[in-house]
Motif scaffolding. Structure first.
Motif, short mmCIF file in Angstrom:
data_model
loop_
_atom_site.label_atom_id
_atom_site.label_comp_id
_atom_site.label_asym_id
_atom_site.label_seq_id
_atom_site.Cartn_x
_atom_site.Cartn_y
_atom_site.Cartn_z
N MET A 91 0.87 -1.19 0.00
CA MET A 91 0.00 0.00 0.00
C MET A 91 0.90 1.23 0.00
O MET A 91 1.54 1.54 1.00
CB MET A 91 -0.88 -0.01 1.25
CG MET A 91 -1.80 1.20 1.36
SD MET A 91 -3.30 0.94 0.44
CE MET A 91 -3.58 2.57 -0.23
N PRO A 92 0.95 1.97 -1.12
CA PRO A 92 1.77 3.19 -1.12
C PRO A 92 1.18 4.18 -0.11
O PRO A 92 0.00 4.53 -0.18
CB PRO A 92 1.62 3.71 -2.55
CG PRO A 92 1.05 2.58 -3.35
CD PRO A 92 0.25 1.74 -2.39
N LYS A 93 1.99 4.64 0.81
CA LYS A 93 1.48 5.48 1.91
C LYS A 93 0.85 6.77 1.38
O LYS A 93 -0.21 7.19 1.82
CB LYS A 93 2.61 5.82 2.89
CG LYS A 93 3.32 4.59 3.45
CD LYS A 93 2.40 3.68 4.27
CE LYS A 93 3.07 2.37 4.62
NZ LYS A 93 2.71 1.28 3.66
N ASP A 94 1.46 7.37 0.38
CA ASP A 94 0.89 8.64 -0.12
C ASP A 94 -0.45 8.38 -0.81
O ASP A 94 -1.36 9.20 -0.71
CB ASP A 94 1.86 9.39 -1.04
CG ASP A 94 2.37 8.49 -2.19
OD1 ASP A 94 3.05 9.00 -3.07
OD2 ASP A 94 2.03 7.27 -2.15
N ALA A 95 -0.58 7.21 -1.44
CA ALA A 95 -1.88 6.89 -2.06
C ALA A 95 -2.94 6.76 -0.99
O ALA A 95 -4.03 7.32 -1.09
CB ALA A 95 -1.76 5.60 -2.87
N TYR A 96 -2.61 6.06 0.08
CA TYR A 96 -3.58 5.92 1.19
C TYR A 96 -3.93 7.29 1.74
O TYR A 96 -5.09 7.62 1.97
CB TYR A 96 -3.00 5.04 2.31
CG TYR A 96 -4.00 4.81 3.41
CD1 TYR A 96 -4.18 5.75 4.44
CD2 TYR A 96 -4.82 3.68 3.41
CE1 TYR A 96 -5.12 5.56 5.43
CE2 TYR A 96 -5.77 3.48 4.41
CZ TYR A 96 -5.91 4.43 5.41
OH TYR A 96 -6.87 4.24 6.40
N ASP A 97 -2.92 8.12 1.90
CA ASP A 97 -3.13 9.43 2.55
C ASP A 97 -3.91 10.40 1.67
O ASP A 97 -4.31 11.46 2.15
CB ASP A 97 -1.78 10.02 2.96
CG ASP A 97 -1.11 9.17 4.05
OD1 ASP A 97 0.09 9.33 4.28
OD2 ASP A 97 -1.81 8.33 4.66
N GLN A 98 -4.15 10.01 0.41
CA GLN A 98 -5.01 10.84 -0.46
C GLN A 98 -6.46 10.35 -0.46
O GLN A 98 -7.35 11.00 -0.98
CB GLN A 98 -4.47 10.80 -1.91
CG GLN A 98 -3.08 11.39 -2.09
CD GLN A 98 -3.01 12.85 -1.63
OE1 GLN A 98 -3.83 13.68 -2.01
NE2 GLN A 98 -2.05 13.14 -0.75
#
Ligand SMILES: C#C[C@@H]1N[C@@H](C)[C@@H](O)[C@H]1O
Length: 439
Positions: A61-68
């Motif tokens: 899970m790419p963290k920046d993707a989750y955080d968007q």
């Protein structure tokens, strides 16, 4: 024993009315909801086998993707009144809602973070309408709050450097600000259910946690806080370094139940339970064992028979829908509760010998004893071994008080209760025992 300044502040159960109300709930509902629900436990077409609300921690899970993701949080089907009605039908007396899970996304308008609902397309407060809807149904609301917050730059697992300590001070102030904010916004909340307090950095915060707990209790007299919040002088949680319970009830029973009364140490406690083996947030693909209403009713009865509350988890999807499996369980449990709730509400432990046919509960209001039968003996004879000096005055099925059952004496304090076999019992049933004492 050790002299502790930040250990248990009370030995033994709380005896005030608010805690008595908590003790008598029997059945609660947990709701895990947040931006993780949007993933449904998958990312980029891949299945995440962990607990869906932890998907951000998954290496795929790419963290920046989750955080968007919060920029897509717009649950068109969120209907707090319908959720509250469903919980009422199920027979839940309290509900615990995740105001903020480990990812830090706050489901209420928080002055202390931009990572909250007001900055999502949904834009509105999620928590407020839910509190109102459950209050209107007469279901008490408790606020789940994760101390661990992956979105906060000041969060630390451990405090190794001066920089860590400075950053963590900011994080502590942020944590206090959010908790005070929650109690100011939702003063009808009856308590807090803390999580994410296992890291070393937090376990060094005995003084801070104690002061914060005192401050919160001063804001809402009678506030109920479990054993998972404070670390003691030596970093111990749940039970302090002298073995005494921290907080108002034990929160250690997560996806498991005590087996004997001794396991409960005579404390108040709750057991929080997932429907699959380990999914709290919404996962679109439940694999492995999914519990039936029969299993969950037995867990509920077992919890009450050991003086605890049973809290069943619901994980709404990203659009705010309650999934069909959970709706079905709520209906089935509710149907059973409508007939048998007297054996649950305001009931607790009875010190009679546990029997194979099921569980005893006893009403704290009128002393009536309930035999909740899950395993019907082939000969229909329910063995009962009472405590000393007990007389069985009247025995009858809860559903048919006119059908008086005559106990057959086996020996002193031991009987067979004959349950008429012509009844086709297709679900757990309850026998009522009215008893008196010879002394
Ligand atoms: C681990 C862990 C957390 N504790 C449960 C109550 C869920 O919130 C889960 O994510």
């Amino acid at each position: 024993s050790l002299t502790l300044e930040y250990g248990a502040h009370r030995i033994g159960k709380r005896t005030d009315q608010m805690m008595e109300t908590w003790r008598n709930y029997g059945l609660g509902q947990f709701i895990h909801w947040g931006v993780y629900a949007l993933t449904g436990g998958h990312w980029d077409g891949e299945y995440y086998s962990g607990a869906a609300e932890w998907i951000r921690s998954w290496d795929k899970m790419p963290k920046d993707a989750y955080d968007q993701l919060y920029k897509s949080f717009d649950p068109k089907n969120y209907e707090p009144k319908a959720w509250a009605k469903q919980a009422k039908e199920m027979g839940a007396k309290y509900m615990i809602i995740t105001t903020k899970h480990h990812d830090g996304f706050s489901l209420w308008p928080s002055k202390y973070t931009d990572y909250d609902v007001t900055n999502s397309p949904y834009g509105n407060d999620i928590i407020g309408p839910l509190v109102e809807a459950y209050d209107a149904e007469g279901i008490d609301v408790y606020l789940y709050f994760s101390v661990m917050d992956w979105s906060q730059p000041g969060y630390r697992v451990s405090l190794e450097t001066e920089e860590d300590r400075t950053a963590y001070e900011d994080f502590k102030a942020f944590t206090r600000n959010q908790l005070i904010e929650l109690l100011e916004l939702y003063p009808s909340a009856k308590g807090l259910w803390f999580d994410g307090t296992w890291d070393e950095a937090w376990k060094e915060q005995a003084v801070f946690a104690d002061e914060l707990e005192k401050e919160m209790r001063a804001m809402i007299p009678g506030l109920i806080i479990g054993s998972r919040f404070r670390p003691d002088d030596y970093g111990n949680r749940h039970f302090d370094s002298n073995g005494d319970l921290m907080g108002d009830y034990e929160q250690g029973w997560e996806r498991k139940l005590p087996n004997t009364y001794e396991d409960t140490k005579g404390n108040d406690w709750d057991a929080v339970m997932t429907v699959p083996e380990n999914q709290w947030g919404y996962h679109s693909d439940w694999r492995g064992h999914v519990k039936s209403s029969y299993e969950l009713i037995e867990m509920l009865v077992k919890s009450v028979s050991l003086d605890g509350n049973f809290v069943l988890n619901f994980g709404p999807d990203g659009q705010g829908n309650i999934r069909s499996e959970e709706a079905k369980l709520a209906k089935e449990i509710g149907d059973w509760m409508k007939v048998n709730q007297k054996a649950i509400y305001s009931c607790g432990y009875l010190n009679w010998q546990k029997q194979d046919w099921g569980y005893y509960t006893q009403s704290r209001e009128d002393g009536k004893i309930y035999m909740v039968v899950f395993n019907q003996p082939l000969d229909g004879k329910l063995r009962v071994k009472t405590a000393d000096k007990v007389i069985l005055d009247k025995v009858y099925p809860l559903e048919n008080p006119g059908m008086i059952l005559t106990p057959e004496l086996i020996q002193k304090n031991e009987y067979f209760i004959p349950v008429i076999m012509d009844q086709k019992w297709t679900s757990p049933y309850v026998i009522v025992v009215e008893s008196s004492s010879t002394d």
